[in-house]
Design a protein around this motif. Sequence first.
Motif, PDB file in Angstrom:
ATOM      1  N   PHE A  46       0.853  -0.940   0.417  1.00 32.30           N
ATOM      2  CA  PHE A  46      -0.362  -0.061  -0.122  1.00 32.30           C
ATOM      3  C   PHE A  46       0.928   1.344  -0.256  1.00 32.30           C
ATOM      4  O   PHE A  46       0.010   2.597  -0.295  1.00 32.30           O
ATOM      5  CB  PHE A  46      -1.106  -0.342   1.286  1.00 32.30           C
ATOM      6  N   ILE A  47       2.152   1.119   0.329  1.00 26.60           N
ATOM      7  CA  ILE A  47       3.139   2.395   0.111  1.00 26.60           C
ATOM      8  C   ILE A  47       4.195   2.222  -1.184  1.00 26.60           C
ATOM      9  O   ILE A  47       4.328   2.740  -1.759  1.00 26.60           O
ATOM     10  CB  ILE A  47       3.860   2.616   0.722  1.00 26.60           C
TER      11      ILE A  47
ATOM     12  N   ARG B   1      -0.766   9.793   5.563  1.00 25.44           N
ATOM     13  CA  ARG B   1      -1.668   9.763   6.468  1.00 25.44           C
ATOM     14  C   ARG B   1      -1.852   8.392   5.800  1.00 25.44           C
ATOM     15  O   ARG B   1      -2.332   7.655   7.001  1.00 25.44           O
ATOM     16  CB  ARG B   1      -3.006   9.921   5.722  1.00 25.44           C
ATOM     17  N   ARG B   2      -1.516   7.609   4.809  1.00 26.34           N
ATOM     18  CA  ARG B   2      -1.216   6.631   4.685  1.00 26.34           C
ATOM     19  C   ARG B   2      -0.707   5.803   4.826  1.00 26.34           C
ATOM     20  O   ARG B   2      -0.078   4.520   5.548  1.00 26.34           O
ATOM     21  CB  ARG B   2      -1.074   6.195   2.929  1.00 26.34           C
TER      22      ARG B   2
ATOM     23  N   ILE C 252      -7.653  -0.749   0.797  1.00 27.66           N
ATOM     24  CA  ILE C 252      -7.732   0.012   1.699  1.00 27.66           C
ATOM     25  C   ILE C 252      -9.082   0.359   2.513  1.00 27.66           C
ATOM     26  O   ILE C 252      -9.397   0.162   3.704  1.00 27.66           O
ATOM     27  CB  ILE C 252      -7.308   1.362   1.887  1.00 27.66           C
TER      28      ILE C 252
END
Length: 430
Positions: free
Chosen positions: A61-62, A133-134, A379
Amino acid sequence: MMPAPADASGCDLAGRYAAVRARSLALAEGLSDADATVQSMDDASPAKWHLAHTTWFFEEFILAGAAPAYRGYDARYRYLFNSYYDSVGARHPRPRRGLLTRPSLDEVQGYRAHVDNAMARLLADPVPDALARRVVLGLHHEQQHQELLLTDLLHLFAQNPLHPAYRDAAPPSAPATAPGSPAWIPFDGGRHWVGHDGEGFAYDCEGPRHEVLLRPFRLASRPVCNAEWCDFIADGGYRTPTLWLSDGWKTVQTEGWTTPLHWNGEPAPGEAPRAMTLAGLQSLDPAAPVAHVSFYEADAYARWAGKRLPSEFEWEVAAQGLPEAALEGANLADRGTLRPLAAPDAAGPGLVQMYGDVWEWTASPFVAYPGFRPAAGAIGEYNGKFMCNQFVLRGGSCTTPAGHLRATYRNFFYPHQRWQFAGLRLAEDA
């Protein structure tokens, strides 16, 4: 004492990332490869899997979207360490995580180092707010798994007749008798605002902020303690069907419950119960909050006591009036006790132990707040898809990391589950 995560305002994101990730490794220190591989039940996961899955989260996710030069550690890990993100793709079945003897614990730690090095390069320079924020979401996700790692290890070690200790620790000094009856703290009815106000981090399920209408109520000043639970047992609490919800009574009969989870049999009259803890088999403090009870058990106890469980909004409204010291001084994982403790003698007449020690079951189902919308993409599967057939717990436990809690935090589990440090606080109508 294990290092607490850097979570103070003004802390740089790279330093905060490093602190949280280091704490996970500290929790796994001293575990053998076997300790970190075995899965004791479907609800629990191996320590090795927790270490890998939290790493997969940052990779998936990053790094996959924000670091074009990043090269994955092992493409097969995308399948092995996905948890429940259907939109990401297929995944290894949850009940079979304990069969993953490979990769080894050392290889998982190598995976973590690979991803951490890439994250350090990414965070060496300022990142866009949305990406930051993630990353913060990923850190709180890892803190959740730090707690699960401990409770899953406790469940695993509890299956071993040698009663091994995860960490050697001297048991806290226990009072000879149970505390006196709790005080009953009144709260006004009427319209109250609940939910996260947008300042600082919160999970999506903690909002939107909205008004609720409450009737006047009272909360017990402290959670139910071990000695009081022994009275419930002695009075036939687990043998009296009229105290139980139908599904709860069926579960008691099917599972043969006679005590909370991890207790070493029913305590003899006048004796303190013994239970498996993260320090091995120990005598439980009669004044400490009871732990490892399901929603069904909490509800039955409340009925036996002539009270009820609070709603999650009653709990939150009560917590809103507490000073910051109530959270700062809580018995959380960073204190290193890793077991619920009795309230201090000088705690005062108000609410105590609202944070830490044990999660507190509420009577509220885990459902969406008015206006809730999950985030777009994978997410968005984080919380919203679980808003069915589960109940909300509030307050945190002795295995919750510092810097992870707030008054609006909504934990949730199925009503039969009890391997977490879950207890209860009674409520009544005013």
